[in-house]
Design a protein around this motif. Structure first.
Motif, PDB file in Angstrom:
ATOM      1  N   ASP A  19       0.708  -1.268   0.048  1.00 30.15           N
ATOM      2  CA  ASP A  19      -0.021   0.082  -0.094  1.00 30.15           C
ATOM      3  C   ASP A  19       1.007   1.122   0.106  1.00 30.15           C
ATOM      4  O   ASP A  19       2.056   1.225   0.458  1.00 30.15           O
ATOM      5  CB  ASP A  19      -1.085   0.120   1.247  1.00 30.15           C
ATOM      6  CG  ASP A  19      -2.040  -0.845   1.290  1.00 30.15           C
ATOM      7  OD1 ASP A  19      -1.971  -1.741   0.090  1.00 30.15           O
ATOM      8  OD2 ASP A  19      -2.754  -0.753   2.259  1.00 30.15           O
ATOM      9  N   VAL A  29      -3.631   3.282   0.320  1.00 30.09           N
ATOM     10  CA  VAL A  29      -4.519   2.791  -0.723  1.00 30.09           C
ATOM     11  C   VAL A  29      -3.304   1.626  -1.457  1.00 30.09           C
ATOM     12  O   VAL A  29      -2.176   1.732  -1.331  1.00 30.09           O
ATOM     13  CB  VAL A  29      -4.542   3.713  -2.057  1.00 30.09           C
ATOM     14  CG1 VAL A  29      -5.548   4.931  -1.319  1.00 30.09           C
ATOM     15  CG2 VAL A  29      -3.290   4.538  -2.231  1.00 30.09           C
ATOM     16  N   GLU A  38      -5.918  -3.839  -7.337  1.00 31.09           N
ATOM     17  CA  GLU A  38      -5.352  -4.329  -6.098  1.00 31.09           C
ATOM     18  C   GLU A  38      -4.713  -5.708  -5.799  1.00 31.09           C
ATOM     19  O   GLU A  38      -5.128  -6.482  -6.393  1.00 31.09           O
ATOM     20  CB  GLU A  38      -6.430  -4.213  -5.135  1.00 31.09           C
ATOM     21  CG  GLU A  38      -6.214  -4.047  -3.544  1.00 31.09           C
ATOM     22  CD  GLU A  38      -7.632  -3.929  -2.873  1.00 31.09           C
ATOM     23  OE1 GLU A  38      -7.968  -4.931  -2.409  1.00 31.09           O
ATOM     24  OE2 GLU A  38      -8.038  -2.557  -2.907  1.00 31.09           O
TER      25      GLU A  38
END
Ligand SMILES: [Zn+2]
Length: 61
Positions: A19, A29, A38
């Protein structure tokens, strides 16, 4: 002397997700490479490598 650098990145020691800190959103994020979505296991109980060392969301008293 110890210099404290607030982390701008964190990685999961379990699934390898990484992240990045988003200053505008004030949250981490998922780091993306080449527009990939992701990474890591969405069901992983992420074990961040910065756990217990620094809490960027710690409220000011
Ligand atoms: Zn994980």
């Amino acid at each position: 002397m110890v210099t404290i650098n607030p982390p701008t990145e964190r990685s999961c020691e379990r699934c390898g997700r990484e992240d990045m800190w988003d200053a505008e959103k004030q949250t981490f994020v998922a780091k993306t490479d080449n527009g990939a979505s992701e990474r890591g296991n969405p069901h992983c109980l992420h074990e961040w490598d910065i756990n217990g060392k620094y809490n960027p969301l710690q409220p000011e008293s």
